[in-house]
Design a protein around this motif. Structure first.
Motif, PDB file in Angstrom:
ATOM      1  N   ASP A  31     -10.454 -15.666 -18.970  1.00  0.00           N
ATOM      2  CA  ASP A  31     -10.937 -14.864 -17.843  1.00  0.00           C
ATOM      3  C   ASP A  31     -12.284 -15.372 -17.330  1.00  0.00           C
ATOM      4  OD1 ASP A  31      -8.771 -13.024 -18.038  1.00  0.00           O
ATOM      5  OD2 ASP A  31      -9.809 -12.042 -19.713  1.00  0.00           O
ATOM      6  N   ILE A  32     -13.039 -16.000 -18.219  1.00  0.00           N
ATOM      7  CA  ILE A  32     -14.376 -16.515 -17.912  1.00  0.00           C
ATOM      8  C   ILE A  32     -14.446 -17.941 -18.452  1.00  0.00           C
ATOM      9  CG2 ILE A  32     -16.859 -16.267 -18.344  1.00  0.00           C
ATOM     10  CD1 ILE A  32     -16.250 -13.270 -18.978  1.00  0.00           C
ATOM     11  N   ALA A  33     -15.060 -18.844 -17.687  1.00  0.00           N
ATOM     12  CA  ALA A  33     -15.281 -20.208 -18.171  1.00  0.00           C
ATOM     13  C   ALA A  33     -16.740 -20.579 -17.963  1.00  0.00           C
ATOM     14  CB  ALA A  33     -14.382 -21.196 -17.448  1.00  0.00           C
ATOM     15  N   VAL A  34     -17.351 -21.069 -19.029  1.00  0.00           N
ATOM     16  CA  VAL A  34     -18.708 -21.592 -18.972  1.00  0.00           C
ATOM     17  C   VAL A  34     -18.566 -23.104 -18.932  1.00  0.00           C
ATOM     18  CG1 VAL A  34     -20.973 -21.636 -20.071  1.00  0.00           C
ATOM     19  CG2 VAL A  34     -19.492 -19.626 -20.338  1.00  0.00           C
ATOM     20  N   CYS A  42     -11.473 -24.640 -14.031  1.00  0.00           N
ATOM     21  CA  CYS A  42     -10.697 -23.998 -12.966  1.00  0.00           C
ATOM     22  C   CYS A  42      -9.218 -23.954 -13.339  1.00  0.00           C
ATOM     23  CB  CYS A  42     -10.904 -24.756 -11.661  1.00  0.00           C
ATOM     24  SG  CYS A  42      -9.977 -24.118 -10.260  1.00  0.00           S
ATOM     25  N   LEU A  43      -8.710 -25.053 -13.878  1.00  0.00           N
ATOM     26  CA  LEU A  43      -7.301 -25.100 -14.273  1.00  0.00           C
ATOM     27  C   LEU A  43      -7.017 -24.124 -15.416  1.00  0.00           C
ATOM     28  CD1 LEU A  43      -6.732 -28.969 -14.122  1.00  0.00           C
ATOM     29  CD2 LEU A  43      -5.984 -27.254 -12.458  1.00  0.00           C
ATOM     30  N   LEU A  44      -7.937 -24.005 -16.357  1.00  0.00           N
ATOM     31  CA  LEU A  44      -7.763 -23.047 -17.450  1.00  0.00           C
ATOM     32  C   LEU A  44      -7.719 -21.613 -16.921  1.00  0.00           C
ATOM     33  CD1 LEU A  44     -10.160 -24.533 -20.178  1.00  0.00           C
ATOM     34  CD2 LEU A  44      -7.660 -24.391 -20.308  1.00  0.00           C
ATOM     35  N   LEU A  45      -8.598 -21.308 -15.978  1.00  0.00           N
ATOM     36  CA  LEU A  45      -8.603 -19.963 -15.394  1.00  0.00           C
ATOM     37  C   LEU A  45      -7.303 -19.686 -14.664  1.00  0.00           C
ATOM     38  CD1 LEU A  45     -12.281 -19.989 -14.116  1.00  0.00           C
ATOM     39  CD2 LEU A  45     -11.345 -18.246 -15.641  1.00  0.00           C
TER      40      LEU A  45
END
Length: 407
Positions: free
Chosen positions: A180-183, A171-174
């Motif tokens: 744009d997408i995190a898995v 969430c913090l990276l986004l």
């Protein structure tokens, strides 16, 4: 209504658990409240010889045999999550995708097996894949390789909160604009002789080997410990506008999160649940909500006397006017360690989408600490879930709370 710029949405879910491979199988098992605990021949020499294992581990796709059991779970769950999100790695910009994976023990199954070979037959017996299978970072590394992701690839480790911590990190990276997408998710395969013996030595495991199906009983007054489990949960997270632009249908919104440390004891939680309460209030503040808005709590609920008492104490203090519906999946799935936070986050999202709170398996009677809590039993409960929290606690005093809302 157009999503806000910083909305974080869940667009995909993947699960590999003792309830089965795939989110539908796990959801069905949890809703049925039927324990997966069984006698485990692999633990025949351990002090406690039962576990909750993943059945029918997938092995056909690619060369999954090369990987630790925990990584096989991860690669399988991630592919399901991407499929449910409508994402194809061949079509995305790999530099704009992040992978974040939580684990408590890395490739401990591989490490134990190879150590036995070393002692029995010497260095020549070791697999050349040993290091790449057991190093704690390699689950995330293998997933990034599998998906062709060139954005951030990270591993988090906060014991049994690891999967939830991975979701917070994603969430913090986004929100930082790094992807744009995190898995994101958690995976562990700690059903091993060493782990079983170590947890038994601590007094953390249930001793009801004569009745495995009723051994794990979160919040019940007769609880005596958890059943060791394994598995993986993966969520696909995207900023709301990114998901909307590609026509994705969000399953839920990650509206807030809170992370605190108890600074109290290496293994015991704060006796009044102070860290959990603070993490909950932080998550609710981010979500723009208060305790009276919470419909459901997916509790950590380990079935240990100490954890359940402390967690119940915190819940009672937080919700004096409107107790939320509380459940724990560990009566069915056992304690999946670093995967638990991600698996339970996925189940929390499914509660929102299915408008159903699953029951707490094997809960029959409260003790003094749980009296007054709205612990769901029987066939589960169908009602709207607009705001739900997922609790994760870990050795070392880690507390992570995720707040999900309906979209």
């Amino acid at each position: 209504m157009n999503p806000a710029p910083d909305d974080i949405t869940v667009t995909g879910i993947g699960l590999v658990t003792p309830g089965g491979t795939g989110a539908p199988a796990t959801w069905e098992a949890v809703c049925a409240a039927s324990s997966t605990a069984r006698a485990d021949p692999a633990l025949a020499e351990a002090p406690v010889r039962m576990s909750c294992r993943v059945p029918d581990l997938p092995s056909g796709r690619g060369r999954l045999w090369r990987f630790d059991r925990s990584t096989r779970f991860l690669l399988t769950a991630a592919r399901e999550a991407l499929g449910s999100a409508g994402l194809d790695p061949a079509e995305w910009d790999p530099a704009r995708v992040a992978v974040v994976v939580g684990t408590a023990a890395g490739g401990i199954d591989t490490l134990e097996a190879q150590h036995h070979k070393l002692l029995a037959a010497g260095p020549g017996a070791l697999s050349p894949l040993t290091m790449t299978a057991f190093l704690p970072n390699m689950a995330a590394g293998h997933l990034a390789l599998d998906l062709g992701v060139t954005g951030p690839s990270l591993q988090t480790s906060t014991a049994c909160a690891s999967g939830a911590t991975a979701i917070v990190t994603a969430c913090l990276l986004l929100r930082s604009g790094a992807c744009d997408i995190a898995v994101a998710g958690g995976t562990d395969a700690m059903v091993t002789p060493l782990c079983a013996a170590a947890f038994a030595k601590m007094g953390a495991l249930s001793r009801r080997e004569h009745d495995p199906g009723r051994a794990s009983r979160p919040f019940d007054r007769d609880r005596d410990g958890f059943v060791l489990g394994e598995g993986c949960g993966v969520l696909v997270l995207e900023r709301g506008r990114h998901a909307a632009a590609r026509g994705a249908r969000p399953l839920a919104r990650l509206a807030g999160h809170g992370s605190t440390s108890d600074a109290h004891h290496p293994t015991a939680p704060h006796p009044e649940g102070a860290g959990l309460r603070a993490a909950t209030l932080n998550a609710l503040d981010q979500a723009g909500a208060g305790p009276d808005d919470v419909d459901h709590v997916n509790a950590h609920g380990t079935s240990t006397p100490l954890n359940d008492r402390v967690e119940a104490t915190a819940i009672r203090a937080l919700y004096p006017r409107r107790p939320p519906a509380v459940t724990s999946a560990k009566g069915v799935l056992g304690h999946t360690m670093g995967a638990a936070g991600a698996i339970e986050a996925a189940l929390t999202v499914l509660s929102i989408t299915h408008r159903t709170v699953p029951p707490t398996a094997n809960f029959h009677a409260p003790d003094d600490s749980t009296t007054g809590l709205d612990i769901v039993t029987g066939p589960g409960r169908t009602h709207p879930v607009r705001l739900a929290l997922s609790h994760s606690l870990g050795f070392g005093g880690h507390n992570t709370v995720l707040a999900f809302t309906a979209t």
